[in-house]
Scaffold this active site. Structure first.
Site, PDB file in Angstrom:
ATOM      1  N   GLY A 179       4.359   3.782  -9.114  1.00 55.97           N
ATOM      2  CA  GLY A 179       3.736   4.430  -7.941  1.00 55.97           C
ATOM      3  C   GLY A 179       4.470   5.013  -6.929  1.00 55.97           C
ATOM      4  CB  CYS A 180       4.017   8.039  -4.880  1.00 53.55           C
ATOM      5  SG  CYS A 180       2.241   7.896  -4.201  1.00 53.55           S
ATOM      6  CG  ASN A 181       2.155   4.340  -1.619  1.00 55.98           C
ATOM      7  OD1 ASN A 181       2.651   5.235  -0.723  1.00 55.98           O
ATOM      8  ND2 ASN A 181       0.967   4.113  -1.899  1.00 55.98           N
TER       9      ASN A 181
END
Lengths: 342, 342, 342, 342
Positions: free
Chosen positions: C148-150
């Site tokens: 995930g980017c977060n």
């Protein structure tokens, strides 16, 4: 009945916002505008969006006759403000929007602002302008000190919780997201559109932002013991708005109840249903503050999010609300306009 | 005295803008809100920025009792609007914000919109809602057709010049820059933030935009001969505003004089000093239209720039202005708020 | 030597970003593009910014011949991805950009995503794609699950501190500010320009965001005990970027040293001088991650701020970095472009 | 083989863009950076987005040793540029990005810029840097004058039509929409985010913009008679991009054919299919120019829309393209990166 109003610092954003609000006020009439560096210009030249209004020209502050002024708003830069106010008539009602009279303790002032205060007498008499919590003092004040916009946002979220003993006072984190008009109309590279648009960042990290002076003063006073919060402001690519995400240790439902109860009669503070969260786009251009409470998956932890418009509720709207009280006008007069969306 | 108001299509942007404006109106009170796809919701759910208002719930249009409604705003999509209005009580005063009743000629309607009109009787009685030029007809109208937002902007720049015979009617170019709220709250890929932000483009190039139907109708009527303008709209990354840059052949000073003279008594149209030009940021959120005139270096050519807020003066503000006339209320009531800047 | 590349899901933002990056890659050549709903179109129609490239047409995934494909990127929505990958050739090298193979534990997957996993065998073999920490496993993997980017942003800030035992594991707060392209090209009202521009808000507050599944898995594994962080994402009006403001209890200088030491040899992770902080505008369009460390005024508290581009280092750039490793290409190939500023 | 490159004016946006592009160039290496007001700083301090690059410190221009420099880019303000270039070694290859050497006629220079030229000898030898039309002269030039970004955009749309005798030379209107980075990194009130965001306006209306000097020079030369266009630039709230909407009298298909034919072999100019129109978002950060042609409903009238990135194809990309030619490097080297979208 008409109230005669002066605005000093009319060429800045808070000055323009005051004019916008007062243009819709039932009894106030702007009779003097001061703006030193732009004195001699008309408001149409400085703020073309106000060109439809019939307003006096911008004057040097020294040129203004305060004899018939009922109330004066000072929207000047800090340091300048204290020097100007020290020389204004001693019986003139003043709402100051600068940082100069927010801190009660001259030592605290010096610590956060770096210089000795130049108007200690006025500092002593000034009342802290967080309307919802200082209403009575403001009503009878001669000089009211508008709060910091970040300081207002954080206090709306936290004051009832500190009063109610509902949270751990040693573990409060305020992560703020601030729009750029809070930095004023100053010519700085990092405020250029090309620098700011499409990006965002934290600044004054680690406890160096001056609004901490207000948090320390107010929260410690409320708690009866020293309280120091963590506070990180972020600059986001928008023109208006402050969103405070506040992390506390305390029971979420008790916190929600305390906020609902504290603000149930307040015309401008809206506590959202439990679990909902506000957005700055829903308060833009208005005097409202929206507050939401959510419980974390970790037991005993709560997130409070508060949103307001830094130029309105965070500064010029608050100033007008206080001026209404000082002039014995209905507190909400001129301030009930709905937010502008989209 | 209170005027009871219904708004159909309350969940779109023009509906929300009507609510915002009427919230500050002295005598109007919203007593019914219709919004078919979002019926059953409250306005707080659909538009959280209006949550402080005391408003009725959103209903299916069929559920609304029009018996005591003094005036109904229809902010529905076109085609839907004509079907709904055909079934509304025949004596109900209506301001329609859709495109359905703007064109007088059923053939022209069919040409630009592709379908036969479903409410020809109402089309016949409708008055074109460009307030400044149809004031008397609007005052006594039952059904007023709000103009296109682009069409309004272009007409404010051009009508007095056509009437005055001041420009070459065969060589008029309108290059418009439009903000995205003009496209409504519809779910289209090209309206997503990630698609629109940081870029801009022309669309409906070459004479295909439907607002040309209005330009053709109105300008030909004024001139007493067919007039066809060139019109290119552009979508720019902003939420509110239309800026029309109009290229004409005619004398700049005569044009400026004609505009100044035409609008000298108008409360909402501001003609700037010769050589100055407007910006959309200076009319945002307001009902004002700013117009500037500049001469080109090429003799006999003039550039006129007009700016207004598509949601206010271009649509909901215009609608309220017309409603005021229809209900014999002061024309400017609820509409004098200053623009929001920054 | 040329590597033949397929991209499934080419009509979304991460697909377009892969094409952009691979267009500048020395040895990769795109030979197949899949995009079910837009199959039959050319890339110029779907993404006009890529029109100068010589690319194959968009196909239904079933129409693609994978025989000569060296590596396939899957940039499909989650759930779809697992179904598609379950049917792809068992020896095809795959980098998946969806959420489907990030969690090792099928129960955790079901908890966070709500459905039983449809490709458990592949889930088992998948390697977690956080390049800097799984480099060796990725080199020999057949299937790599992009993070995930977060989750990537938070892990870059925190992993070395957990490994080093430098912070209180029970008091970690991640306050993230995310740009809108992270939400993909989906038609949702809250992603419209008119809804998002000029405002910002928190969402998935209190521990409901799915990227917490990754944080829990990775941090607990590192710590050898359960670790649960607090995590609040915020949507800000920008197209690219994630800024993580991380609040921890631990010594700031030790933390800065640990990060500098962990990343000293990393080509894409830049640890800023102590006390400096990153901005998303300084990593936009690049594969870099900037990390800054500041001590708080409260002793023992530290703020770490990490910034990366969600579409590049947070997703498609990471995917290409992993693909380079899997194909035994220089890890930085095609990824060293400087950020786009302003 | 390595080419040693100097950049003067490295602290402005075109300087930063040159560094970004050259960082991806196969043979160029930056060995000297000049930036008077910020001399002594590192590039990381001035442009944190370039911090990953190994670059020399910023020097006073006088401190730079030009002995081993193969080519020098001058990205200085106009007027400064001519003074600096007059003192540089007479055999140093130079690409100038300022306005100082664009006009061949010293009288025209004085008319548009207000001062006598301080480097008339260099002005005489300078070659106009519109690569696609001056390729041979540029290849053998010592000093190349980069074009204005607006001037480049308009010329790409119009030159083949003037050469081909396809349009009425006395009725050409260019309506340009320009992003803010074109105004540079200068501290002006109207370039602040709070002033520019969410609004747009025309400026330099009526034939006063200096790029008209270039249009006049080039179009008159092409036509063999005086040609004067109308040109209105508009500032829109975006950081990169120019969109020129060009109104001409001429046959649309003939115009489209002429453009297609003129640019069929050009690597950076893309003529779209007839009736399609470009967007600035599809060329952002790239060296591409997209051009679309549409016929108007009025017979014999045509609209041409051209889009490019002012910092890349409009200035620093063009400069690098020219430098490649001057150093006998492949013209497209370092310039084929795809646009950044979203």
């Amino acid at each position: 009945m008409t109230h005669s109003i002066a605005i000093l610092g009319a060429s800045g954003y808070t000055g323009a916002e005051l004019i916008r609000l007062i243009a819709g006020h039932a009894t106030m009439k702007i009779t003097a505008l001061g703006a030193n560096s732009k004195a001699g210009q008309t408001i149409s030249q400085v703020f073309p969006h106000l060109r439809h209004l019939d307003l006096p020209p911008l004057l040097q502050i020294d040129e203004i006759d305060f004899a018939n002024i009922d109330l004066c708003f000072c929207a000047l830069p800090h340091k300048t403000s204290q020097e100007v106010i020290a020389r204004l008539p001693a019986d003139l009602k003043i709402v100051d929007l600068s940082a100069d009279f927010r801190l009660r303790d001259p030592e605290a002032y010096k610590k956060w602002y770096g210089n000795a205060h130049a108007a200690v007498a006025q500092q002593e008499e000034a009342v802290y302008g967080l309307t919802e919590f200082y209403r009575d003092e403001i009503r009878s004040a001669r000089l009211v000190a508008g709060t910091g916009c970040n300081a207002a946002t954080g206090q709306f979220a936290l004051r009832p919780l500190i009063t109610g003993g509902l949270i751990d006072l040693d573990d409060i984190i305020l992560d703020l997201k601030c729009a750029v008009s809070g930095a004023g109309r100053s010519l700085k590279e990092n405020l250029l559109h090309a620098e700011l648009s499409e990006g965002y960042h934290a600044y004054a990290i680690g406890g160096t932002h001056r609004h901490l002076g207000e948090f320390d003063q107010e929260f410690s006073k409320l708690a009866g013991r020293p309280v120091q919060v963590q506070f990180t402001p972020h600059l986001v690519p928008a023109n208006r708005g402050i969103l405070a995400t506040v992390y506390v240790k305390g029971d979420a439902e008790a916190i929600h109840n305390a906020l609902e109860s504290a603000y149930s009669a307040e015309p401008f503070i809206e506590v959202l249903p439990f679990g909902e969260a506000p957005s700055t786009r829903h308060i833009r251009g208005s005097n409202f503050c929206h507050i939401g409470v959510t419980s974390d998956r970790l037991p005993g932890r709560t997130i409070i999010v508060a949103a307001l418009d830094n130029l309105t509720k965070g500064s010029s709207g608050q100033a007008l609300q206080n001026a209404n009280l000082m002039l014995d006008i209905e507190e909400t007069e001129g301030l009930m306009m709905a937010p502008l969306f989209p």
